[in-house]
Design a protein around this motif. Sequence first.
Motif, PDB file in Angstrom:
ATOM      1  N   VAL A  79       0.839  -1.200   0.000  1.00 41.49           N
ATOM      2  CA  VAL A  79       0.000   0.000   0.000  1.00 41.49           C
ATOM      3  C   VAL A  79       0.874   1.251   0.000  1.00 41.49           C
ATOM      4  O   VAL A  79       0.564   2.235  -0.678  1.00 41.49           O
ATOM      5  CB  VAL A  79      -0.975   0.002   1.203  1.00 41.49           C
ATOM      6  N   ALA A  80       1.968   1.218   0.713  1.00 43.55           N
ATOM      7  CA  ALA A  80       2.861   2.381   0.807  1.00 43.55           C
ATOM      8  C   ALA A  80       3.475   2.737  -0.549  1.00 43.55           C
ATOM      9  O   ALA A  80       3.892   3.886  -0.756  1.00 43.55           O
ATOM     10  CB  ALA A  80       3.961   2.123   1.831  1.00 43.55           C
ATOM     11  N   GLN A  81       3.515   1.804  -1.470  1.00 41.78           N
ATOM     12  CA  GLN A  81       4.119   2.048  -2.774  1.00 41.78           C
ATOM     13  C   GLN A  81       3.138   2.639  -3.784  1.00 41.78           C
ATOM     14  O   GLN A  81       3.520   2.932  -4.903  1.00 41.78           O
ATOM     15  CB  GLN A  81       4.691   0.743  -3.327  1.00 41.78           C
ATOM     16  N   VAL A  82       1.884   2.801  -3.369  1.00 40.15           N
ATOM     17  CA  VAL A  82       0.834   3.215  -4.296  1.00 40.15           C
ATOM     18  C   VAL A  82       0.264   4.563  -3.878  1.00 40.15           C
ATOM     19  O   VAL A  82       0.135   4.850  -2.690  1.00 40.15           O
ATOM     20  CB  VAL A  82      -0.297   2.148  -4.321  1.00 40.15           C
ATOM     21  N   ARG A  83      -0.073   5.373  -4.848  1.00 44.14           N
ATOM     22  CA  ARG A  83      -0.699   6.678  -4.599  1.00 44.14           C
ATOM     23  C   ARG A  83      -2.129   6.629  -5.109  1.00 44.14           C
ATOM     24  O   ARG A  83      -2.454   5.906  -6.044  1.00 44.14           O
ATOM     25  CB  ARG A  83       0.064   7.806  -5.293  1.00 44.14           C
ATOM     26  N   GLY A  84      -2.952   7.446  -4.517  1.00 45.42           N
ATOM     27  CA  GLY A  84      -4.350   7.518  -4.922  1.00 45.42           C
ATOM     28  C   GLY A  84      -5.187   6.547  -4.116  1.00 45.42           C
ATOM     29  O   GLY A  84      -4.817   5.377  -3.945  1.00 45.42           O
ATOM     30  N   ALA A  85      -6.316   7.027  -3.612  1.00 45.76           N
ATOM     31  CA  ALA A  85      -7.148   6.224  -2.718  1.00 45.76           C
ATOM     32  C   ALA A  85      -7.671   4.951  -3.381  1.00 45.76           C
ATOM     33  O   ALA A  85      -7.648   3.875  -2.781  1.00 45.76           O
ATOM     34  CB  ALA A  85      -8.302   7.069  -2.189  1.00 45.76           C
ATOM     35  N   ARG A  86      -8.146   5.068  -4.611  1.00 44.76           N
ATOM     36  CA  ARG A  86      -8.671   3.889  -5.304  1.00 44.76           C
ATOM     37  C   ARG A  86      -7.586   2.824  -5.435  1.00 44.76           C
ATOM     38  O   ARG A  86      -7.806   1.652  -5.134  1.00 44.76           O
ATOM     39  CB  ARG A  86      -9.208   4.282  -6.675  1.00 44.76           C
ATOM     40  N   ASP A  87      -6.419   3.243  -5.894  1.00 43.45           N
ATOM     41  CA  ASP A  87      -5.327   2.295  -6.062  1.00 43.45           C
ATOM     42  C   ASP A  87      -4.847   1.734  -4.728  1.00 43.45           C
ATOM     43  O   ASP A  87      -4.432   0.579  -4.654  1.00 43.45           O
ATOM     44  CB  ASP A  87      -4.164   2.945  -6.817  1.00 43.45           C
TER      45      ASP A  87
END
Length: 194
Positions: A79-87
Amino acid sequence: MATRTSPAFGTRRRGELFDALLALFLAEGFAHLTLDDIAARLRCSKGTLYTLAGSKEQLVHAVTVYFFRRATDDVEHRVAQVRGARDRITAYLTAVGTALDVASDQFMADLDAFAPGRAVYEQNTAIAGRRVRELIVEGVVAQEFRDVHAAFAADLAAAMMVRIQQGTVRSATGLDDAAAYRELAAILTSGINA
């Protein structure tokens, strides 16, 4: 003169044993195994196992906690590697599914039949539900999601997570836990898009 084991070696050896126990349990389950079986499979003594826990039940509980702690770390790392709430929600729920994907059907059945193990799974499911709520709130605040009632959306997700954990989804749909989490991520994020 007796030699002393360094703390680093003891910690490393303990980690190796937990990794081996986890691999064994995930592959085959644990209900059918005795401590003698486990010791033979891990090529260690029962005394060594007793350094980890005082009984088979305590050992299974400790390994279950270890499994979910590692899984949580892996999920949060993704999760820490991803940006944006949906992603982030998609990454979170997909990673939960991936973490459970390594567990055999036998492990999941044994976990469900073993009350302390089931309690650990239920506790982690509740924590995951709270985490999904946090991610939904982030998305609403960032205006990526419509102004949904975050607690309701998270409760809906948590209820499905409990049904997945209890095996209800598997029996009703044929989806294994990992696939069910992926579907949950797709439905949830599509339903709350801005």
